[in-house]
Write a protein that holds these residues in place. Structure first.
Motif, mmCIF file in Angstrom:
data_model
loop_
_atom_site.group_PDB
_atom_site.id
_atom_site.type_symbol
_atom_site.label_atom_id
_atom_site.label_comp_id
_atom_site.label_asym_id
_atom_site.label_seq_id
_atom_site.Cartn_x
_atom_site.Cartn_y
_atom_site.Cartn_z
ATOM 1 N N ILE A 186 0.861 -1.183 0.000
ATOM 2 C CA ILE A 186 0.000 0.000 0.000
ATOM 3 C C ILE A 186 0.896 1.233 0.000
ATOM 4 C CG2 ILE A 186 -0.236 -0.092 2.521
ATOM 5 C CD1 ILE A 186 -3.083 1.136 2.081
ATOM 6 N N ASN A 187 0.631 2.142 -0.912
ATOM 7 C CA ASN A 187 1.426 3.366 -1.076
ATOM 8 C C ASN A 187 0.548 4.582 -0.812
ATOM 9 O OD1 ASN A 187 3.322 1.557 -1.998
ATOM 10 N ND2 ASN A 187 3.147 2.154 -4.149
ATOM 11 N N TYR A 188 1.124 5.535 -0.094
ATOM 12 C CA TYR A 188 0.425 6.799 0.142
ATOM 13 C C TYR A 188 1.271 7.924 -0.434
ATOM 14 C CZ TYR A 188 -1.938 10.662 2.487
ATOM 15 O OH TYR A 188 -2.616 11.823 2.753
ATOM 16 N N TYR A 189 0.686 8.686 -1.368
ATOM 17 C CA TYR A 189 1.381 9.780 -2.032
ATOM 18 C C TYR A 189 0.898 11.095 -1.408
ATOM 19 C CZ TYR A 189 2.266 5.994 -5.309
ATOM 20 O OH TYR A 189 2.630 4.793 -5.860
ATOM 21 N N PHE A 190 1.677 11.605 -0.445
ATOM 22 C CA PHE A 190 1.285 12.840 0.235
ATOM 23 C C PHE A 190 1.096 13.967 -0.770
ATOM 24 C CE2 PHE A 190 3.558 10.291 3.311
ATOM 25 C CZ PHE A 190 2.855 10.463 4.486
ATOM 26 N N ASN A 191 2.068 14.076 -1.677
ATOM 27 C CA ASN A 191 2.031 15.071 -2.746
ATOM 28 C C ASN A 191 3.049 14.640 -3.797
ATOM 29 O OD1 ASN A 191 4.622 15.982 -1.701
ATOM 30 N ND2 ASN A 191 3.447 17.084 -0.138
ATOM 31 N N THR A 192 3.385 15.534 -4.707
ATOM 32 C CA THR A 192 4.329 15.191 -5.766
ATOM 33 C C THR A 192 5.712 14.876 -5.230
ATOM 34 O OG1 THR A 192 3.108 16.694 -7.225
ATOM 35 C CG2 THR A 192 5.281 15.997 -7.972
ATOM 36 N N TYR A 193 6.023 15.359 -4.045
ATOM 37 C CA TYR A 193 7.386 15.288 -3.535
ATOM 38 C C TYR A 193 7.612 14.209 -2.482
ATOM 39 C CZ TYR A 193 7.039 19.893 -5.668
ATOM 40 O OH TYR A 193 6.795 20.913 -6.546
ATOM 41 N N ILE A 194 6.580 13.838 -1.739
ATOM 42 C CA ILE A 194 6.751 12.915 -0.617
ATOM 43 C C ILE A 194 5.758 11.764 -0.743
ATOM 44 C CG2 ILE A 194 6.755 12.672 1.898
ATOM 45 C CD1 ILE A 194 7.263 15.668 2.091
ATOM 46 N N SER A 195 6.263 10.539 -0.551
ATOM 47 C CA SER A 195 5.396 9.362 -0.579
ATOM 48 C C SER A 195 5.947 8.306 0.366
ATOM 49 C CB SER A 195 5.284 8.800 -2.002
ATOM 50 O OG SER A 195 6.553 8.396 -2.488
ATOM 51 N N SER A 196 5.106 7.334 0.706
ATOM 52 C CA SER A 196 5.537 6.237 1.572
ATOM 53 C C SER A 196 5.020 4.923 1.002
ATOM 54 C CB SER A 196 5.015 6.440 2.998
ATOM 55 O OG SER A 196 3.603 6.424 3.016
ATOM 56 N N ARG A 197 5.749 3.827 1.321
ATOM 57 C CA ARG A 197 5.370 2.507 0.840
ATOM 58 C C ARG A 197 5.456 1.514 1.997
ATOM 59 N NH1 ARG A 197 7.784 5.157 -3.189
ATOM 60 N NH2 ARG A 197 7.150 4.807 -5.363
ATOM 61 N N LEU A 198 4.489 0.621 2.050
ATOM 62 C CA LEU A 198 4.513 -0.487 2.996
ATOM 63 C C LEU A 198 4.331 -1.760 2.184
ATOM 64 C CD1 LEU A 198 4.547 -1.544 5.931
ATOM 65 C CD2 LEU A 198 2.035 -1.279 5.939
ATOM 66 N N ASN A 199 5.347 -2.639 2.210
ATOM 67 C CA ASN A 199 5.355 -3.865 1.401
ATOM 68 C C ASN A 199 5.486 -5.098 2.303
ATOM 69 O OD1 ASN A 199 7.574 -2.618 -1.259
ATOM 70 N ND2 ASN A 199 5.531 -1.977 -0.653
ATOM 71 N N TYR A 200 4.765 -6.147 1.931
ATOM 72 C CA TYR A 200 5.004 -7.470 2.499
ATOM 73 C C TYR A 200 5.263 -8.430 1.347
ATOM 74 C CZ TYR A 200 4.222 -12.167 4.191
ATOM 75 O OH TYR A 200 4.379 -13.505 4.450
ATOM 76 N N ALA A 201 6.266 -9.284 1.499
ATOM 77 C CA ALA A 201 6.606 -10.231 0.433
ATOM 78 C C ALA A 201 6.875 -11.613 1.011
ATOM 79 C CB ALA A 201 7.825 -9.749 -0.340
ATOM 80 N N HIS A 202 6.398 -12.616 0.311
ATOM 81 C CA HIS A 202 6.730 -14.006 0.617
ATOM 82 C C HIS A 202 7.499 -14.570 -0.571
ATOM 83 C CE1 HIS A 202 6.583 -18.079 2.051
ATOM 84 N NE2 HIS A 202 5.977 -18.485 0.938
ATOM 85 N N LEU A 203 8.691 -15.093 -0.308
ATOM 86 C CA LEU A 203 9.542 -15.669 -1.346
ATOM 87 C C LEU A 203 9.758 -17.145 -1.046
ATOM 88 C CD1 LEU A 203 10.654 -12.635 -0.471
ATOM 89 C CD2 LEU A 203 12.396 -13.127 -2.179
ATOM 90 N N TRP A 204 9.811 -17.948 -2.081
ATOM 91 C CA TRP A 204 10.204 -19.337 -1.900
ATOM 92 C C TRP A 204 11.228 -19.700 -2.972
ATOM 93 C CZ3 TRP A 204 5.482 -17.469 -3.138
ATOM 94 C CH2 TRP A 204 4.804 -17.948 -4.250
ATOM 95 N N MET A 205 12.369 -20.263 -2.479
ATOM 96 C CA MET A 205 13.524 -20.565 -3.306
ATOM 97 C C MET A 205 13.656 -22.081 -3.478
ATOM 98 S SD MET A 205 14.147 -17.326 -2.887
ATOM 99 C CE MET A 205 15.541 -17.226 -3.995
ATOM 100 N N ASP A 206 14.259 -22.500 -4.587
ATOM 101 C CA ASP A 206 14.510 -23.928 -4.760
ATOM 102 C C ASP A 206 15.879 -24.298 -4.184
ATOM 103 O OD1 ASP A 206 16.452 -23.178 -6.568
ATOM 104 O OD2 ASP A 206 15.572 -24.188 -8.289
ATOM 105 N N LYS A 207 16.227 -25.560 -4.244
ATOM 106 C CA LYS A 207 17.448 -26.045 -3.606
ATOM 107 C C LYS A 207 18.723 -25.546 -4.276
ATOM 108 C CE LYS A 207 17.607 -30.407 -6.219
ATOM 109 N NZ LYS A 207 17.609 -31.890 -6.094
ATOM 110 N N TYR A 208 18.624 -24.983 -5.490
ATOM 111 C CA TYR A 208 19.809 -24.516 -6.193
ATOM 112 C C TYR A 208 20.140 -23.060 -5.894
ATOM 113 C CZ TYR A 208 18.907 -28.759 -8.893
ATOM 114 O OH TYR A 208 18.676 -30.058 -9.269
ATOM 115 N N SER A 209 19.276 -22.371 -5.164
ATOM 116 C CA SER A 209 19.574 -20.984 -4.809
ATOM 117 C C SER A 209 20.724 -20.941 -3.801
ATOM 118 C CB SER A 209 18.338 -20.297 -4.230
ATOM 119 O OG SER A 209 18.158 -20.647 -2.867
ATOM 120 N N LEU A 210 21.316 -19.767 -3.624
ATOM 121 C CA LEU A 210 22.437 -19.639 -2.686
ATOM 122 C C LEU A 210 22.002 -19.833 -1.241
ATOM 123 C CD1 LEU A 210 24.430 -16.630 -4.208
ATOM 124 C CD2 LEU A 210 24.801 -19.076 -4.525
ATOM 125 N N LEU A 211 20.716 -19.694 -0.969
ATOM 126 C CA LEU A 211 20.198 -19.914 0.382
ATOM 127 C C LEU A 211 19.628 -21.306 0.555
ATOM 128 C CD1 LEU A 211 18.342 -16.492 0.917
ATOM 129 C CD2 LEU A 211 20.656 -17.121 1.647
#
Length: 376
Positions: A335-360
């Motif tokens: 969800i993003n809130y654009y106060f005006n042309t100059y100031i804005s804020s973002r709140l993000n949630y992400a879920h990632l899933w990696m396979d066995k070949y990833s570095l993690l």
């Protein structure tokens, strides 16, 4: 890099000297940005940890002369480093634009969109992973209400040249058709291509290409995907893209593909990925669009509120060549809130899933992020 900083400061000092009243054919301004990020991982590998980061700090000088000539010099100061971001001159008239300097070679919609205007804190993971970075070269763009065409020729992989570096070369092109382009609706359908021969180290003979990303964040953390090739002959990339604005609704999707040809008997390698992004304006009436570069920009109405969701898939595994760089799926909501042309804020949630070949290794990652963005 000290020379770049000195040049930038000289430019900032001398431009006002030559600026004259509003009737003058010279129009100049100083702009900048500051991105403050904070994030935390939840039920994720212990190697990942919470943090706060200044992900971007920029100062730029922009000059327009007689409406046709435009020059931009943009310098970044994040991560205790001074880096040149853009330095180009442009001539534009009647829908035709010529650029020369250090700049982007337009190829993909998500790779071409400014960080200022991204819906989430980063571009899609596949766009970040395949990103070719800025280069020195020339480009031509034809932009009219119904279509956009751009082509560029570039030298080298960036600005890191030395006596032992033989610069490579690359070409990029992008075409966009806008069958619907009104105040109520915009439909943008496009495709792009990139051909690249990387720089060569004349002492070692190495020609390198690296596919890497940091998941969905710019906060310092281990990379889940990072694959390097040292004996590259050339690289070919392509993409197809679609963007739709309809009143309060946003839809953006893209598929990207890359193929790397290696020298001698080393096998060719290919990777691919794509994403789909949807958004809805809870408050505000319309989105904004930069027709010159054929990219979306942030809503211009003060106090706009945007909710969005994005699914991304990045696959660096090519089992036919026995090269496995890992794969990543990620689902983000924000969800993003654009106060005006100059100031804005973002709140993000992400879920990632990696396979066995990833570095993690095979794992799931949950991340919450917040950003405060100031630009002028």
């Amino acid at each position: 890099m000290k020379q770049i900083t000195t040049l930038f400061l000289i430019l900032l000092i001398t431009i006002p000297v030559f600026a004259v009243p509003d009737s003058s054919p010279i129009d100049w301004k100083v702009s900048g940005r500051l991105l403050l990020d904070g994030g935390a991982y939840i039920h994720s590998p212990k190697t990942l940890h919470a943090g706060a980061h200044i992900s971007d700090v920029r100062l730029a000088a922009k000059v327009r002369i007689y409406s046709y000539w435009y020059t931009k010099i943009d310098v970044g100061f994040a991560n205790n480093k001074v880096t040149l971001k853009d330095a180009f001159t442009e001539y534009g008239k009647d829908g035709n634009y010529f650029r020369a300097g250090y700049m982007l070679g337009y190829y993909s919609i998500d790779q071409s969109t400014s960080t200022n205007d991204l819906v989430f804190n980063t571009a899609s993971n596949v766009a970040e992973t395949f990103y070719p970075d800025r280069r020195i070269g020339v480009s031509y763009t034809r932009s009219l209400p119904s279509y956009y065409l751009s082509a560029g020729a570039f030298c080298g992989d960036g600005l890191s040249f030395s006596e032992t570096t033989r610069p490579g070369y690359n070409f990029s092109g992008r075409a966009v058709w806008r069958p619907l382009n009104t105040s109520e609706v915009l439909l943008h359908i496009g495709a792009g291509a990139l051909f690249k021969v990387p720089d060569k180290d004349t002492e070692t003979g190495l020609q390198q290409i690296r596919l890497k990303s940091k998941g969905v964040t710019y906060i310092p953390s281990p990379r889940p995907l990072d694959l390097a090739f040292d004996h590259v002959k050339d690289q070919i990339q392509s993409n197809i893209e679609c963007l739709l604005f309809r009143k309060k609704w946003l839809l953006q999707t893209e598929f990207l593909y890359t193929k790397i040809h290696q020298k001698d008997i080393r096998p060719s390698y290919s990777a691919h990925g794509g994403y789909i992004l949807g958004g809805f304006l809870l408050k505000g009436n319309k989105y904004a669009y930069d027709a010159l570069d054929a990219v979306p920009v942030m809503p211009q109405e003060p106090h706009s509120i945007l909710v969005a969701c994005r699914y991304n898939y990045t696959n660096l595994n090519d089992f036919s060549s026995h090269i496995t760089g890992g794969s990543q799926h990620d689902l983000s909501i924000g969800i993003n809130y654009y106060f005006n042309t100059y100031i804005s804020s973002r709140l993000n949630y992400a879920h990632l899933w990696m396979d066995k070949y990833s570095l993690l290794g095979k794992c799931g990652i949950n991340m919450m992020q917040v950003r405060l963005q100031v630009r002028f």
